[in-house]
Design a protein around this motif. Structure first.
Motif, PDB file in Angstrom:
ATOM      1  N   LYS A   1      63.640 116.676 -14.774  1.00 16.82           N
ATOM      2  CA  LYS A   1      65.078 116.845 -14.529  1.00 16.82           C
ATOM      3  C   LYS A   1      65.350 117.741 -13.323  1.00 16.82           C
ATOM      4  O   LYS A   1      66.465 117.779 -12.820  1.00 16.82           O
ATOM      5  CB  LYS A   1      65.753 117.430 -15.773  1.00 16.82           C
ATOM      6  CG  LYS A   1      65.906 116.416 -16.902  1.00 16.82           C
ATOM      7  CD  LYS A   1      66.197 117.077 -18.226  1.00 16.82           C
ATOM      8  CE  LYS A   1      67.445 117.912 -18.179  1.00 16.82           C
ATOM      9  NZ  LYS A   1      67.709 118.558 -19.488  1.00 16.82           N
ATOM     10  N   ASP A   2      64.329 118.478 -12.849  1.00 17.57           N
ATOM     11  CA  ASP A   2      64.504 119.320 -11.675  1.00 17.57           C
ATOM     12  C   ASP A   2      64.562 118.498 -10.391  1.00 17.57           C
ATOM     13  O   ASP A   2      65.004 118.993  -9.351  1.00 17.57           O
ATOM     14  CB  ASP A   2      63.359 120.345 -11.567  1.00 17.57           C
ATOM     15  CG  ASP A   2      63.445 121.403 -12.662  1.00 17.57           C
ATOM     16  OD1 ASP A   2      64.556 121.613 -13.189  1.00 17.57           O
ATOM     17  OD2 ASP A   2      62.404 121.991 -12.995  1.00 17.57           O
ATOM     18  N   PHE A   3      64.118 117.258 -10.453  1.00 13.46           N
ATOM     19  CA  PHE A   3      64.173 116.386  -9.281  1.00 13.46           C
ATOM     20  C   PHE A   3      65.549 115.738  -9.172  1.00 13.46           C
ATOM     21  O   PHE A   3      66.304 115.671 -10.141  1.00 13.46           O
ATOM     22  CB  PHE A   3      63.090 115.298  -9.367  1.00 13.46           C
ATOM     23  CG  PHE A   3      61.685 115.833  -9.275  1.00 13.46           C
ATOM     24  CD1 PHE A   3      61.111 116.128  -8.046  1.00 13.46           C
ATOM     25  CD2 PHE A   3      60.932 116.042 -10.417  1.00 13.46           C
ATOM     26  CE1 PHE A   3      59.820 116.628  -7.963  1.00 13.46           C
ATOM     27  CE2 PHE A   3      59.644 116.537 -10.354  1.00 13.46           C
ATOM     28  CZ  PHE A   3      59.082 116.829  -9.127  1.00 13.46           C
ATOM     29  N   ASN A   4      65.844 115.252  -7.979  1.00 12.71           N
ATOM     30  CA  ASN A   4      67.107 114.542  -7.760  1.00 12.71           C
ATOM     31  C   ASN A   4      66.942 113.111  -8.268  1.00 12.71           C
ATOM     32  O   ASN A   4      66.447 112.242  -7.549  1.00 12.71           O
ATOM     33  CB  ASN A   4      67.485 114.557  -6.279  1.00 12.71           C
ATOM     34  CG  ASN A   4      68.841 113.910  -6.031  1.00 12.71           C
ATOM     35  OD1 ASN A   4      69.468 113.375  -6.953  1.00 12.71           O
ATOM     36  ND2 ASN A   4      69.311 113.969  -4.805  1.00 12.71           N
ATOM     37  N   CYS A  18      62.624 109.133  -6.134  1.00 13.56           N
ATOM     38  CA  CYS A  18      62.266 109.782  -7.399  1.00 13.56           C
ATOM     39  C   CYS A  18      62.205 108.760  -8.531  1.00 13.56           C
ATOM     40  O   CYS A  18      61.319 108.827  -9.399  1.00 13.56           O
ATOM     41  CB  CYS A  18      63.282 110.874  -7.732  1.00 13.56           C
ATOM     42  SG  CYS A  18      63.217 112.305  -6.640  1.00 13.56           S
TER      43      CYS A  18
END
Length: 245
Positions: free
Chosen positions: A2-5, A11
């Protein structure tokens, strides 16, 4: 993850290419609610991608999400319904939802207590969110003729009529969206008349939300395929609404 875009395609492809979709869908079968919620939060975001939607359907994700609609946890039901709404953008997915009992379950999500006030308790907000997400999923599913009939048979029409009186635009948009899709069917045009939904649809033409205005106008346009006597009744409601005259 969830820290990724998650809105970026790179992604989304990376999650799919390393087998992340299989893991996320397998997590939905666990008994741990937090695992399910975390998985659904990611699936909800990446399922906006058409190829990811197809992959989720291929992996049996829809069947699992339909089962989650029976969960006593409101957060889980909301996330599952909204993700189903994202995935059910193509015919095969809509058919899968119906075949595994998803339409009846989604219609049940619409059955929340009538709430006319804009000031809600935390529990009422959760009930509204469950109903809103259920409506979003049914909106996607309602593009299928068989699903329109399934929604009607499951008792969806009176529940939609009740939700149409909501003061919340984010609730009204998917509700009117369903009616817009279903108004192509004679049974729904009759229901719009008998459940007195025309008045509420016309009132919402004055909303400050342009998307809601657009869907209301489209629903009215489809309702104009009614027999002439009903069209006169519709015209009367529009003309009698001073703010729309």
């Amino acid at each position: 993850m969830k820290d990724f875009n998650l809105a970026q395609e790179t992604c989304q492809w990376a999650i799919r290419d390393v087998g992340g979709l299989d893991v996320l869908i397998n997590l939905l079968d666990t008994e741990e609610i937090k695992c399910k919620i975390g998985s659904l939060k990611i699936l909800k975001e990446i399922s906006r991608n058409s190829q990811i939607r197809s992959a989720i359907a291929d992996l049996g994700g829809l069947q699992t999400m339909v089962k989650i609609l029976d969960s006593p946890a409101k957060d889980l039901r909301s996330l599952a319904a909204e993700t189903i709404g994202n995935v059910a953008k193509f015919r095969r997915a809509r058919r899968t939802v119906r075949q595994y009992g998803g339409i009846k379950r989604l219609v049940r999500l619409l059955d929340c207590a009538p709430i006319r006030s804009a000031n809600l308790t935390a529990d009422q907000e959760k009930d509204i969110e469950v109903a809103r997400c259920g409506a979003l999923a049914l909106w996607s599913c309602s593009k299928s003729t068989r699903n329109k009939e399934a929604i009607r048979k499951a008792g969806g029409i009176p529940l939609l009529a009740r939700l149409l009186k909501s003061p919340h635009a984010n609730m009204l948009i998917p509700v009117v969206g369903i009616l817009q899709e279903c108004a192509s069917e004679p049974t729904y045009r009759l229901a719009i008349k008998t459940e007195r939904m025309i008045e509420d649809i016309v009132k919402n033409l004055t909303s400050e939300n342009e998307e809601l205005q657009m869907h209301c106008a489209s629903a009215i346009f489809k309702a104009l395929f009614m027999p002439k006597c009903w069209c006169w009744d519709l015209s009367y409601h529009i003309a009698s609404n001073k703010s729309c005259s």
